[in-house]
Enzyme design. Sequence first.
Site, PDB file in Angstrom:
ATOM      1  N   GLU A  42      -1.254   4.897  14.221  1.00 47.07           N
ATOM      2  CA  GLU A  42      -0.775   5.885  13.559  1.00 47.07           C
ATOM      3  C   GLU A  42      -0.858   7.371  14.126  1.00 47.07           C
ATOM      4  O   GLU A  42      -0.287   8.137  14.170  1.00 47.07           O
ATOM      5  CB  GLU A  42      -1.642   6.075  12.235  1.00 47.07           C
ATOM      6  CG  GLU A  42      -0.858   7.196  11.442  1.00 47.07           C
ATOM      7  CD  GLU A  42      -1.565   7.161   9.769  1.00 47.07           C
ATOM      8  OE1 GLU A  42      -1.022   7.941   9.145  1.00 47.07           O
ATOM      9  OE2 GLU A  42      -2.596   6.384   9.613  1.00 47.07           O
TER      10      GLU A  42
ATOM     11  N   HIS B  78      -2.775   7.700   6.446  1.00 45.69           N
ATOM     12  CA  HIS B  78      -2.918   6.238   5.921  1.00 45.69           C
ATOM     13  C   HIS B  78      -4.177   5.601   6.409  1.00 45.69           C
ATOM     14  O   HIS B  78      -4.949   5.089   5.793  1.00 45.69           O
ATOM     15  CB  HIS B  78      -1.886   5.403   6.295  1.00 45.69           C
ATOM     16  CG  HIS B  78      -1.818   4.100   5.573  1.00 45.69           C
ATOM     17  ND1 HIS B  78      -1.851   3.900   4.416  1.00 45.69           N
ATOM     18  CD2 HIS B  78      -2.103   2.820   6.253  1.00 45.69           C
ATOM     19  CE1 HIS B  78      -2.071   2.527   4.047  1.00 45.69           C
ATOM     20  NE2 HIS B  78      -2.168   1.791   5.313  1.00 45.69           N
TER      21      HIS B  78
ATOM     22  N   CYS C 105       0.748  -1.167  -0.032  1.00 44.69           N
ATOM     23  CA  CYS C 105       0.072   0.049  -0.025  1.00 44.69           C
ATOM     24  C   CYS C 105       0.899   1.223  -0.029  1.00 44.69           C
ATOM     25  O   CYS C 105       0.302   2.554  -0.087  1.00 44.69           O
ATOM     26  CB  CYS C 105      -0.930  -0.010   1.300  1.00 44.69           C
ATOM     27  SG  CYS C 105      -1.755  -1.568   1.232  1.00 44.69           S
TER      28      CYS C 105
ATOM     29  N   PHE D 299       1.878  -3.453   4.109  1.00 45.08           N
ATOM     30  CA  PHE D 299       2.351  -4.760   4.573  1.00 45.08           C
ATOM     31  C   PHE D 299       3.807  -5.191   4.040  1.00 45.08           C
ATOM     32  O   PHE D 299       4.231  -4.582   3.316  1.00 45.08           O
ATOM     33  CB  PHE D 299       1.589  -5.966   3.658  1.00 45.08           C
ATOM     34  CG  PHE D 299       0.157  -6.189   4.205  1.00 45.08           C
ATOM     35  CD1 PHE D 299      -0.479  -5.557   5.152  1.00 45.08           C
ATOM     36  CD2 PHE D 299      -0.390  -7.453   3.491  1.00 45.08           C
ATOM     37  CE1 PHE D 299      -1.820  -5.586   5.260  1.00 45.08           C
ATOM     38  CE2 PHE D 299      -1.773  -7.493   4.076  1.00 45.08           C
ATOM     39  CZ  PHE D 299      -2.532  -6.630   5.022  1.00 45.08           C
TER      40      PHE D 299
ATOM     41  N   LYS E 186      -9.946   7.763   2.859  1.00 50.84           N
ATOM     42  CA  LYS E 186     -10.257   6.464   2.794  1.00 50.84           C
ATOM     43  C   LYS E 186     -11.808   5.979   3.347  1.00 50.84           C
ATOM     44  O   LYS E 186     -12.329   5.064   3.054  1.00 50.84           O
ATOM     45  CB  LYS E 186      -9.363   5.510   3.563  1.00 50.84           C
ATOM     46  CG  LYS E 186      -7.943   5.218   2.898  1.00 50.84           C
ATOM     47  CD  LYS E 186      -7.115   4.199   3.709  1.00 50.84           C
ATOM     48  CE  LYS E 186      -5.751   4.181   2.887  1.00 50.84           C
ATOM     49  NZ  LYS E 186      -4.750   5.213   2.894  1.00 50.84           N
TER      50      LYS E 186
ATOM     51  N   HIS F 288      -9.804   1.615   0.599  1.00 50.15           N
ATOM     52  CA  HIS F 288      -8.509   1.474   0.738  1.00 50.15           C
ATOM     53  C   HIS F 288      -8.062   0.936  -0.640  1.00 50.15           C
ATOM     54  O   HIS F 288      -8.229  -0.230  -1.065  1.00 50.15           O
ATOM     55  CB  HIS F 288      -7.919   0.585   1.739  1.00 50.15           C
ATOM     56  CG  HIS F 288      -6.405   0.603   1.750  1.00 50.15           C
ATOM     57  ND1 HIS F 288      -5.341   1.295   1.156  1.00 50.15           N
ATOM     58  CD2 HIS F 288      -5.373  -0.178   2.769  1.00 50.15           C
ATOM     59  CE1 HIS F 288      -4.533   1.022   1.381  1.00 50.15           C
ATOM     60  NE2 HIS F 288      -4.367   0.162   2.401  1.00 50.15           N
TER      61      HIS F 288
END
Length: 411
Positions: free
Chosen positions: A314, A303, A163, A399, A335, A340
């Site tokens: 975050e 994010h 991502c 990831f 998002k 996403h």
Amino acid sequence: MRRVVVTGLGLLTPVGAGVEECWKNLMEGRSGIGPITLFDTEKFETKFAGEVKGFDPKAYMEAKKVKEMGRFAQLAVGAGVLAWQDAGLGTLDEAARDRIGCIIGVGLGGIDFIEINTKTLYEKGPHRVSPYFIPGTIANMAAGQLAIRLGLRGPNYCTTSACSSGAHAIGEAMHAIRRGAADVILAGGAEAAVTMLGISGFNALKALSTRNEEPQRASRPWDKDRDGFVMGEGSGVLVLEEYERAKARGAKIYCELIGYGASDDAFHITNPPAESEGAQRAMRAAFEDAKVDPSTIGYLNAHATSTPAGDVQEAKGIRRVFGADADKLMVSSTKSMMGHLLGAAGSVEAAIVCLAVLRGQIPPTINLENPDDGCDLDFVPNVGREKKISVAMSNAFGFGGVNTSLIVRSV
């Protein structure tokens, strides 16, 4: 060091196609999430996603080219054509094309081609597999096909970092222009993983929301009732250009790209560490690269995916990096409206911070009704704002523990 500016934007997203439609819907807090139409979801735990509605690839390329590409590459070419047109680059001489590159980040690539051809292999045999299977699947064909479509002969490659892919593409393109390897680069990301395999795979990870009765309320970053992220698809492409070149041709300039930071958690394949230490390093690296202080940042597009652990970590990481300045920082997660977009998320969200700086508007985080413990920043809940800012940041994590931060400022 050569300066790098943004002179064109191309967007194909669940909230619309093109800059104006996307921005209008984001500022109005309109969700682009709904029931999946790309396949039958009867047997699936999650039945909704953020799809690019009404996308016709033939609007951006010759009909005969469509069959060569997976949907991710079709979206990349579409967004790239929109960005090219927006930048007003027009007819170029042959020498100029040698100095224009293309870097498109992709996470999963042609997962739709993999599904279709695997089924064909087992049901009809190896001789019935499409001759376009390989070129329609490999991730770098988003950049390759866009270069072919526009005749771009400069540096061309794909960043693949889950991502963070789209954000990495933009950061690497900035460095290439700074050091003189190119004068213009179309940079961004593309993803089209709303497929049977994509949805079932993320369901197996227990990562997706299953709020099937209320899909538009399912993506709810920082809210106590979040139950996972919502899959989205799309593409965002930015035209990055050396400043003096852009100025000389009288180009429209959205903003200047001034900072890029990247790091890794070196911790876990999917989960962030307790206070997003890796994300903190990426943000600090972006500040160092940009030579600005955290106090200058007016807006941060986070994010924040609407996952139980990631959102809180975050938020903690942002507070650590910004310190006392965190309380005056506007932070939102778009998002909440698009879902996403995986490998395309970082590039679409980078485009959003460019527009926020240019237009003095901050898009909201929708569905934020009851902030979770530890989520105590100004998340611009539910209603967008008119607020002039000069510097903004975008975060993208992926990831494998990858972290990327980008910083833009007004020109």
